[in-house]
Design a protein around this motif. Structure first.
Motif, short mmCIF file in Angstrom:
data_model
loop_
_atom_site.label_atom_id
_atom_site.label_comp_id
_atom_site.label_asym_id
_atom_site.label_seq_id
_atom_site.Cartn_x
_atom_site.Cartn_y
_atom_site.Cartn_z
N UNK A 1 23.04 39.26 82.37
CA UNK A 1 22.16 40.07 81.55
C UNK A 1 21.91 39.35 80.24
N UNK A 2 20.68 39.38 79.78
CA UNK A 2 20.29 38.76 78.53
C UNK A 2 20.15 39.85 77.47
N UNK A 3 20.73 39.61 76.32
CA UNK A 3 20.66 40.57 75.23
C UNK A 3 19.79 40.01 74.11
N UNK A 4 18.89 40.83 73.59
CA UNK A 4 18.08 40.45 72.44
C UNK A 4 18.80 40.83 71.17
N UNK A 5 18.44 40.18 70.07
CA UNK A 5 18.99 40.56 68.78
C UNK A 5 18.57 41.99 68.44
N UNK A 6 19.38 42.67 67.69
CA UNK A 6 19.15 44.04 67.25
C UNK A 6 19.16 45.04 68.41
N UNK A 7 19.93 44.74 69.44
CA UNK A 7 20.10 45.66 70.56
C UNK A 7 21.07 46.76 70.12
N UNK A 8 20.89 47.99 70.56
CA UNK A 8 21.87 49.03 70.24
C UNK A 8 23.25 48.64 70.80
N UNK A 9 24.25 48.60 69.93
CA UNK A 9 25.59 48.18 70.35
C UNK A 9 26.13 49.06 71.46
N UNK A 10 25.78 50.32 71.45
CA UNK A 10 26.25 51.23 72.48
C UNK A 10 25.71 50.92 73.86
N UNK A 11 24.65 50.12 73.92
CA UNK A 11 24.07 49.77 75.23
C UNK A 11 24.75 48.55 75.85
N UNK A 12 25.64 47.91 75.10
CA UNK A 12 26.36 46.75 75.63
C UNK A 12 27.63 47.26 76.30
N UNK A 14 30.85 46.98 79.25
CA UNK A 14 31.74 46.07 79.95
C UNK A 14 32.27 44.93 79.11
N UNK A 15 32.27 45.09 77.78
CA UNK A 15 32.82 44.06 76.89
C UNK A 15 33.95 44.67 76.07
N UNK A 16 34.78 43.81 75.53
CA UNK A 16 35.87 44.28 74.67
C UNK A 16 35.53 43.90 73.23
N UNK A 17 35.35 44.90 72.39
CA UNK A 17 35.08 44.67 70.97
C UNK A 17 36.40 44.38 70.26
N UNK A 18 36.39 43.36 69.40
CA UNK A 18 37.58 42.94 68.69
C UNK A 18 37.34 43.07 67.19
N UNK A 35 29.90 38.09 75.18
CA UNK A 35 28.99 38.60 76.21
C UNK A 35 29.08 37.73 77.46
N UNK A 36 28.66 38.27 78.60
CA UNK A 36 28.78 37.54 79.86
C UNK A 36 28.11 36.17 79.87
N UNK A 37 27.05 35.99 79.09
CA UNK A 37 26.34 34.71 79.06
C UNK A 37 26.91 33.71 78.06
N UNK A 38 28.01 34.09 77.37
CA UNK A 38 28.63 33.21 76.40
C UNK A 38 28.26 33.50 74.97
N UNK A 39 27.23 34.32 74.75
CA UNK A 39 26.88 34.69 73.40
C UNK A 39 27.95 35.62 72.82
N UNK A 40 27.85 35.88 71.52
CA UNK A 40 28.79 36.78 70.85
C UNK A 40 27.98 37.86 70.15
N UNK A 41 28.34 39.11 70.39
CA UNK A 41 27.70 40.24 69.72
C UNK A 41 28.55 40.63 68.52
N UNK A 42 27.88 41.05 67.43
CA UNK A 42 28.57 41.49 66.22
C UNK A 42 28.00 42.85 65.81
N UNK A 43 28.90 43.79 65.52
CA UNK A 43 28.46 45.11 65.08
C UNK A 43 29.31 45.56 63.89
#
Length: 77
Positions: A1-12, A14-18, A35-43
């Motif tokens: 799955x590809x995530x765009x910037x400014x995606x609602x964090x709640x829609x991500x 199957x990940x573990x937030x640290x 994220x599954x594709x190797x990117x990193x999400x920040x909230x």
């Protein structure tokens, strides 16, 4: 799955937030998730369902090197 910037964090799913252990329980910290594709999400931990910013692995590595090298310390005084 590809995530765009400014995606609602709640829609991500199957990940573990640290969160940093330096966060002293008041929720005033950022949280990161790989994220599954190797990117990193920040909230913002105060708004877990708010916007998540998506960074490449290389961008996070560069940021962490700068943080470890005290390049951003002047922003907190």
């Amino acid at each position: 799955m590809v995530f765009d910037n400014s995606v609602p964090a709640g829609s991500i799913e199957g990940v573990q937030w640290v969160k940093s252990s330096a966060s002293v329980g008041q929720g005033n910290c950022v949280e990161l998730a790989k994220l599954p594709g190797g990117e990193v999400a920040m909230r913002n931990s105060r708004y877990p369902d708010g916007v998540a910013l998506i960074y490449t692995r290389e961008e996070i590595v560069a940021f962490l090197k700068g943080a470890k090298g005290s390049e951003f310390d002047h922003l907190t005084v």
